[in-house]
Design a protein around this motif. Sequence first.
Motif, PDB file in Angstrom:
ATOM      1  N   THR A  40      12.941  81.524  16.706  1.00 13.50           N
ATOM      2  CA  THR A  40      13.553  81.386  18.032  1.00 13.50           C
ATOM      3  C   THR A  40      12.513  81.674  19.102  1.00 13.50           C
ATOM      4  O   THR A  40      11.418  82.159  18.815  1.00 13.50           O
ATOM      5  CB  THR A  40      14.720  82.389  18.241  1.00 13.50           C
ATOM      6  OG1 THR A  40      14.171  83.696  18.466  1.00 13.50           O
ATOM      7  CG2 THR A  40      15.666  82.424  17.055  1.00 13.50           C
ATOM      8  N   ASP A  41      12.877  81.405  20.355  1.00 10.36           N
ATOM      9  CA  ASP A  41      12.053  81.832  21.483  1.00 10.36           C
ATOM     10  C   ASP A  41      12.785  82.904  22.300  1.00 10.36           C
ATOM     11  O   ASP A  41      12.508  83.083  23.482  1.00 10.36           O
ATOM     12  CB  ASP A  41      11.654  80.656  22.370  1.00 10.36           C
ATOM     13  CG  ASP A  41      12.853  79.925  22.965  1.00 10.36           C
ATOM     14  OD1 ASP A  41      14.008  80.334  22.699  1.00 10.36           O
ATOM     15  OD2 ASP A  41      12.637  78.946  23.691  1.00 10.36           O
ATOM     16  N   PHE A  42      13.697  83.629  21.641  1.00  6.19           N
ATOM     17  CA  PHE A  42      14.447  84.649  22.379  1.00  6.19           C
ATOM     18  C   PHE A  42      14.779  85.891  21.557  1.00  6.19           C
ATOM     19  O   PHE A  42      15.352  86.835  22.094  1.00  6.19           O
ATOM     20  CB  PHE A  42      15.760  84.061  22.931  1.00  6.19           C
ATOM     21  CG  PHE A  42      16.666  83.488  21.871  1.00  6.19           C
ATOM     22  CD1 PHE A  42      17.539  84.294  21.164  1.00  6.19           C
ATOM     23  CD2 PHE A  42      16.636  82.132  21.581  1.00  6.19           C
ATOM     24  CE1 PHE A  42      18.372  83.769  20.191  1.00  6.19           C
ATOM     25  CE2 PHE A  42      17.463  81.589  20.617  1.00  6.19           C
ATOM     26  CZ  PHE A  42      18.339  82.408  19.909  1.00  6.19           C
ATOM     27  N   SER A  43      14.447  85.931  20.281  1.00  6.88           N
ATOM     28  CA  SER A  43      14.776  87.093  19.453  1.00  6.88           C
ATOM     29  C   SER A  43      13.569  88.019  19.357  1.00  6.88           C
ATOM     30  O   SER A  43      12.476  87.596  18.973  1.00  6.88           O
ATOM     31  CB  SER A  43      15.184  86.645  18.044  1.00  6.88           C
ATOM     32  OG  SER A  43      16.335  85.844  18.093  1.00  6.88           O
ATOM     33  N   LEU A 159       8.168  93.338  19.258  1.00  2.00           N
ATOM     34  CA  LEU A 159       8.091  92.855  17.889  1.00  2.00           C
ATOM     35  C   LEU A 159       8.851  91.537  17.827  1.00  2.00           C
ATOM     36  O   LEU A 159       9.947  91.427  18.365  1.00  2.00           O
ATOM     37  CB  LEU A 159       8.715  93.850  16.913  1.00  2.00           C
ATOM     38  CG  LEU A 159       8.151  95.267  16.908  1.00  2.00           C
ATOM     39  CD1 LEU A 159       8.892  96.117  15.869  1.00  2.00           C
ATOM     40  CD2 LEU A 159       6.659  95.273  16.648  1.00  2.00           C
ATOM     41  N   GLY A 160       8.260  90.546  17.192  1.00  4.18           N
ATOM     42  CA  GLY A 160       8.961  89.284  16.978  1.00  4.18           C
ATOM     43  C   GLY A 160       8.551  88.154  17.893  1.00  4.18           C
ATOM     44  O   GLY A 160       8.784  86.989  17.569  1.00  4.18           O
ATOM     45  N   GLN A 161       7.935  88.465  19.048  1.00  2.00           N
ATOM     46  CA  GLN A 161       7.536  87.433  20.003  1.00  2.00           C
ATOM     47  C   GLN A 161       6.213  87.811  20.650  1.00  2.00           C
ATOM     48  O   GLN A 161       5.869  88.995  20.758  1.00  2.00           O
ATOM     49  CB  GLN A 161       8.580  87.256  21.106  1.00  2.00           C
ATOM     50  CG  GLN A 161       9.937  86.798  20.639  1.00  2.00           C
ATOM     51  CD  GLN A 161       9.994  85.313  20.284  1.00  2.00           C
ATOM     52  OE1 GLN A 161       9.061  84.554  20.566  1.00  2.00           O
ATOM     53  NE2 GLN A 161      11.082  84.890  19.662  1.00  2.00           N
ATOM     54  N   ASP A 162       5.504  86.791  21.138  1.00  2.00           N
ATOM     55  CA  ASP A 162       4.282  86.990  21.907  1.00  2.00           C
ATOM     56  C   ASP A 162       4.529  86.572  23.344  1.00  2.00           C
ATOM     57  O   ASP A 162       4.692  85.380  23.620  1.00  2.00           O
ATOM     58  CB  ASP A 162       3.144  86.147  21.329  1.00  2.00           C
ATOM     59  CG  ASP A 162       1.921  86.143  22.237  1.00  2.00           C
ATOM     60  OD1 ASP A 162       1.593  87.214  22.778  1.00  2.00           O
ATOM     61  OD2 ASP A 162       1.313  85.073  22.401  1.00  2.00           O
ATOM     62  N   PRO A 163       4.570  87.518  24.295  1.00  2.00           N
ATOM     63  CA  PRO A 163       4.721  87.124  25.701  1.00  2.00           C
ATOM     64  C   PRO A 163       3.412  86.559  26.228  1.00  2.00           C
ATOM     65  O   PRO A 163       2.407  87.265  26.314  1.00  2.00           O
ATOM     66  CB  PRO A 163       5.106  88.435  26.398  1.00  2.00           C
ATOM     67  CG  PRO A 163       4.523  89.500  25.539  1.00  2.00           C
ATOM     68  CD  PRO A 163       4.505  88.975  24.133  1.00  2.00           C
TER      69      PRO A 163
END
Length: 229
Positions: A40-43, A159-163
């Motif tokens: 996802t792009d939101f989790s 954790l889980g995404q790269d801003p």
Amino acid sequence: MSVNTSMIAVIVLGVALLPLTPSSAMQGLGEKVLIFPYETDFSFVALIPQKEMALRAFTLCMRVATELPEEREIILFAYRTADYDELNVWRERDGRVSFYLSGDGTFFHLPPLTTFRTSLCLTWESRTGLAAFWVEGKRSTYQVYKPGHSIRPKGTVLLGQDPDKHLGGLEAQQSFVGEMTDLNMWDFVLSRSMIQAWHYGHKVPKGNIFDWATMEYELNGNVMVVDDD
């Protein structure tokens, strides 16, 4: 980032979420596992450090499993301030594992991350620039990376995404999919014996930046917390 004075606000798909503060965060993940089931792009999971992340040395450890193919890059840890990716840890598209401190990264050939849980640690210290990954308690070769550098405080840990920019710019193709547990971080380099003790589940000093059993965090999107059985 100070737990007492700072807030984490994250913007996803143009929607501002409520700030993450000690009063709104959940606390403690002892004997639990984070599951990121979908791309996802939101989790993500936002973390509140126990002390300012103005760092000239650190040890970061986690246990991680994924079934994503090696040609798919994966963000494993992201800490960003307003202008810089202060500390990002990746599995690259070519299967190497890397980390970045405010610019070009350094890359390591490690055993692959798989569906079976891997214990993974990263150590770095500014005085010499010595950096290494530890897999299942075994150290990689040292690399010299950014001696004299300092990691800046007052950023956002995910954790889980790269801003790709502060508080936004998430991409599904970089998201973590899999399981993560036992993430701990210290503001110094643990000894070989301490890293090996952590790998085998023995008692070690609690992480003074992040301690899995007591850390404050907030879940966003499709992230599950389950018992570590």
